[in-house]
Scaffold this active site. Structure first.
Site, PDB file in Angstrom:
ATOM      1  N   GLY A 116       0.737  -1.158  -0.040  1.00 35.01           N
ATOM      2  CA  GLY A 116       0.066  -0.022   0.092  1.00 35.01           C
ATOM      3  C   GLY A 116       0.816   1.283   0.215  1.00 35.01           C
ATOM      4  N   ASP A 139       4.104  -9.794   6.946  1.00 32.31           N
ATOM      5  CA  ASP A 139       3.419 -10.730   6.338  1.00 32.31           C
ATOM      6  C   ASP A 139       4.152 -11.446   5.224  1.00 32.31           C
ATOM      7  OD1 ASP A 139       1.265  -9.906   7.695  1.00 32.31           O
ATOM      8  OD2 ASP A 139       0.736  -8.126   6.081  1.00 32.31           O
ATOM      9  N   MET A 181      -1.382 -13.395  12.010  1.00 32.39           N
ATOM     10  CA  MET A 181      -1.554 -12.494  11.088  1.00 32.39           C
ATOM     11  C   MET A 181      -1.154 -12.986   9.539  1.00 32.39           C
ATOM     12  SD  MET A 181      -0.818  -8.678  12.707  1.00 32.39           S
ATOM     13  CE  MET A 181      -2.109  -7.847  13.629  1.00 32.39           C
ATOM     14  N   ARG A 183      -2.452 -11.421   6.478  1.00 29.59           N
ATOM     15  CA  ARG A 183      -3.425 -10.967   5.339  1.00 29.59           C
ATOM     16  C   ARG A 183      -3.990 -11.995   4.503  1.00 29.59           C
ATOM     17  NH1 ARG A 183      -2.173  -5.467   2.519  1.00 29.59           N
ATOM     18  NH2 ARG A 183      -0.357  -6.714   1.799  1.00 29.59           N
ATOM     19  N   ARG A 277      -9.551 -24.476  22.252  1.00 29.87           N
ATOM     20  CA  ARG A 277      -9.394 -22.814  22.756  1.00 29.87           C
ATOM     21  C   ARG A 277      -8.816 -22.214  21.761  1.00 29.87           C
ATOM     22  NH1 ARG A 277     -12.372 -24.448  26.166  1.00 29.87           N
ATOM     23  NH2 ARG A 277     -12.222 -24.370  28.381  1.00 29.87           N
ATOM     24  N   GLN A 285       2.707  -9.804  17.305  1.00 29.82           N
ATOM     25  CA  GLN A 285       3.511 -10.160  16.084  1.00 29.82           C
ATOM     26  C   GLN A 285       4.309  -9.075  15.586  1.00 29.82           C
ATOM     27  OE1 GLN A 285       1.314 -13.480  13.579  1.00 29.82           O
ATOM     28  NE2 GLN A 285       0.049 -11.950  14.915  1.00 29.82           N
TER      29      GLN A 285
END
Ligand code: F6P
Length: 365
Positions: A116, A139, A181, A183, A277, A285
């Site tokens: 981005g 990521d 994480m 994405r 759980r 992270q």
């Protein structure tokens, strides 16, 4: 040679941002005699009254091990908006920012960010501003580089979380699910899953089936392991379904993934009768000190970015390829995201050692 350059950090923070800033400033000042200005809060610092800080070798002293970014960052703001799923870069905002760059006597930019942020950087480049990008994201989903800085630290944190979940899962004979994480890619889940001995790894690149997951849990039970550790990437999808979002986003904010871990936990309890759980690792992270690798990679990227600018390169991104730092077109870096190849070596290795991706009929693969 430039007299003064600007440095920007944009997007979500990642461990190693300060290492890049420090190396860029030291290289600019010591090696090339170029002055540095830090632009605060991503490109937002170039709007309105502008917000900047002078960067000297003294002001960047001691920041190498520090998490976050001394310049501040934003992953939403005035420079891009979302319309019908498309990203738009408002022309007037970019033009006004370029006017501000001129007023601030900033001749070129080092832009540290993910796809981005680098797409915004490209808009500046298209309008005549010399720009060099530095690939950042936990990521690791940026194309044209083998690694982004921040990723290795995120894996360390997710691996430690899996190690810790292992002992509690085994003590209670539970299914523990760690949502990480990433994405729309499974890099963090795959690497941490291998390093942290997950039994099942769920990634967006391989849609999962609950039948296959349950089969794996029961086959472990049969062999005497009455617990199962699952690591799931936030963007993982069940076959035939779409991603699970925490918020849908709006014109100014991108949608936020989240919730897949809880969804899986509930289904597994229903289907197996076992207790499940879920732990969402979230921003742990991204926070805190970068590991040694990310300090080293961030430092190399920062120094090479300034060297590239000083050598007259622009519209490029520094990238890691076969152990070397090279310059690649910024346009290549932002064209697509880099996904995990579903038949790649790490996936094969994971399958070889008995890790399941909960693909249908996986046992026959
Ligand atoms: O891109 C980095 C990242 O941490 C993603 O893994 C995650 O989906 C997103 O940013 C979270 O963004 P925010 O900080 O806005 O919650």
């Amino acid at each position: 040679m430039y007299k003064q350059i600007g440095i920007i950090t944009g997007g979500g923070d990642a461990p190693g941002l300060n290492a890049v800033i420090r190396a860029a400033v030291r290289t600019a000042v010591k090696e090339f005699g170029i002055k540095c200005v830090g632009i605060e809060d991503s490109f937002e610092g170039l709007t309105g009254e502008t917000q900047t800080m002078k960067l000297t070798t003294r002001s960047v002293s001691g920041i190498l091990p520090r998490g976050g970014t001394m310049l501040g960052t934003r992953n939403s703001g005035s420079f891009c908006c979302f319309e019908d799923g498309k990203v738009i870069f408002p022309d007037e905002t970019v033009k006004a920012a370029i006017e501000n760059l001129k007023k601030l006597e900033i001749e070129a930019l080092v832009v540290i960010g993910g796809d981005g942020t680098l797409a915004i950087a490209q808009e500046f480049y298209k309008r005549g501003i010399p720009v060099i990008g530095v690939p950042k994201t936990i990521d690791n989903d940026l194309a044209a580089t083998e690694l982004t800085f921040g990723f290795m630290t995120a894996i360390d944190i997710a691996t430690e979380a899996l190690d810790r979940l292992h002992t509690t899962a085994a003590s209670h004979d539970r299914v523990m699910i760690l949502e990480v994480m990433g994405r729309h890619t499974g890099w963090i889940a795959l690497h941490a899953g291998l390093a942290g001995s997950a039994d099942i790894i769920l990634i967006p690149e391989i849609p999962y089936s609950f039948e296959s997951m349950v089969q794996k849990i029961f086959s472990r039970e049969k062999s005497g392991s009455r617990f199962t550790n699952i690591v799931v990437a936030e963007g993982a999808t069940e076959i035939g379904k779409s991603e699970i979002y925490k918020s849908v986003g709006d014109r100014k904010t991108a949608p936020r993934l989240g919730g897949v871990g809880d969804y899986i936990g509930q289904k597994i309890e229903e289907m197996t009768g076992k207790e499940a759980r879920c732990v969402v690792l979230g921003h742990l992270q991204r926070g805190g000190s970068p590991n040694a690798f990310d300090r080293m990679l961030g430092t190399s990227f920062g120094a090479c970015a300034v060297r590239a600018l000083a050598n007259g390169e622009a519209g490029k991104m520094v990238a890691l390829k076969a152990g070397e730092i090279v310059n690649v077109p910024l346009s290549d870096a932002i064209a697509n995201i880099k996904t995990v190849a579903s038949d790649g070596q790490l996936i094969r290795t994971a399958r070889d050692i008995g890790i399941s991706f909960a693909a249908p009929k996986e046992s026959r693969l």
